[in-house]
Scaffold this motif. Structure first.
Motif, PDB file in Angstrom:
ATOM      1  N   ARG A   1      -3.361  -4.777  -2.646  1.00 15.42           N
ATOM      2  CA  ARG A   1      -4.983  -5.226  -3.037  1.00 15.42           C
ATOM      3  C   ARG A   1      -5.582  -3.996  -3.601  1.00 15.42           C
ATOM      4  N   THR A   2      -5.346  -2.846  -2.918  1.00 18.43           N
ATOM      5  CA  THR A   2      -5.980  -1.828  -3.599  1.00 18.43           C
ATOM      6  C   THR A   2      -5.894  -1.441  -4.859  1.00 18.43           C
TER       7      THR A   2
ATOM      8  N   ASP B   1      -0.680  -8.497  -3.345  1.00 18.79           N
ATOM      9  CA  ASP B   1      -1.915  -8.982  -2.517  1.00 18.79           C
ATOM     10  C   ASP B   1      -1.528  -9.135  -1.161  1.00 18.79           C
ATOM     11  N   ARG B   2       0.001  -9.084  -0.941  1.00 23.02           N
ATOM     12  CA  ARG B   2       0.694  -9.393   0.441  1.00 23.02           C
ATOM     13  C   ARG B   2       0.195  -7.956   1.209  1.00 23.02           C
ATOM     14  N   TRP B   3       0.016  -6.848   0.613  1.00 21.16           N
ATOM     15  CA  TRP B   3      -0.118  -5.629   1.071  1.00 21.16           C
ATOM     16  C   TRP B   3      -1.231  -4.966   0.902  1.00 21.16           C
ATOM     17  N   ARG B   4      -1.855  -4.290   1.819  1.00 21.88           N
ATOM     18  CA  ARG B   4      -3.133  -3.638   1.747  1.00 21.88           C
ATOM     19  C   ARG B   4      -3.084  -2.543   0.384  1.00 21.88           C
ATOM     20  N   TRP B   5      -2.213  -1.742   0.170  1.00 26.33           N
ATOM     21  CA  TRP B   5      -2.021  -0.964  -1.102  1.00 26.33           C
ATOM     22  C   TRP B   5      -1.749  -1.881  -2.217  1.00 26.33           C
TER      23      TRP B   5
END
Length: 208
Positions: free
Chosen positions: A87-88, A81-85
């Motif tokens: 979270r995707t 969840d630290r990165w956008r990808w």
């Protein structure tokens, strides 16, 4: 370079299979079926080794499954969840489990990969439920091999039966595979009665 020529793809197909099939374990829209079925279609016209295509597809499927399984078994998914990808990807897991159900039985680990989105859902759920690593590895290996044989056969049989260019045989094979997978998915969902069955107990939380 003529991308419609079988000679153009005869060697390149081997390099595409592993990253694409492994990527499909994490992100279901990655067209792993298309690549593997194309490998079968190329084999039908003598431009690929059918056994090597099956071996690469099965190995890549197993490696991708193990990666996702360990990610959720060790509760590392929240770090994504630290990165956008990340979270995707996390959202994709929620969506896949919602559609395919949260079954962690060994039979599901082997068979639900044939349903669109089922591979990611079952692999993640097995990790969350702390399924035996050895048991999961064996089932993932068997499931990956069966899936590889099925997908390659779709391309090979279609190509051998129709005599069409490899890309046309590949498209027909993909269409047949998607249709069968959709029908099986509907049947499985109706038999379960809901979209998110929990096999380890009614009070278990979806903690990932």
């Amino acid at each position: 370079m003529d991308f419609g020529s079988a000679d153009t793809w005869r060697d390149a197909i081997y390099f595409w299979i592993v990253p694409v099939v492994m990527g499909d374990a994490i992100f279901p829209p990655v067209p792993s079926e298309m690549v593997v079925i194309t490998g079968g279609a190329l084999a039908a016209v003598g431009r690929a080794n059918v056994f090597l295509v099956v071996l690469l597809a099965a190995a890549a499927s197993w490696l991708g499954d193990i990666l996702v399984f360990q990610l959720f078994k060790r509760r590392l998914s929240h770090t994504l969840d630290r990165w956008r990808w990340g979270r995707t990807f996390h959202l994709a897991v929620h969506t896949a489990i919602g559609r395919a159900g949260r079954s962690t039985t060994y039979g599901a680990i082997i068979g639900i990969r044939f349903i669109p989105g089922g591979r990611l859902a079952t692999t993640a759920a097995a990790g969350i439920a702390n399924v035996s690593t050895r048991g999961f590895s064996l089932c993932a290996a068997l499931g990956g091999l069966l899936w590889a044989v099925w997908s390659v056969s779709l391309g090979y049989v279609t190509g051998a039966a129709t005599g069409l260019p490899f890309w046309a045989s590949s498209l027909i094979g993909v269409g047949v595979g998607v249709a069968i997978g959709a029908v099986v998915g509907v049947i499985v969902t109706r038999r379960r009665g809901n979209s998110s069955p929990v096999v380890d107990g009614p009070d278990e939380e979806l903690d990932f």
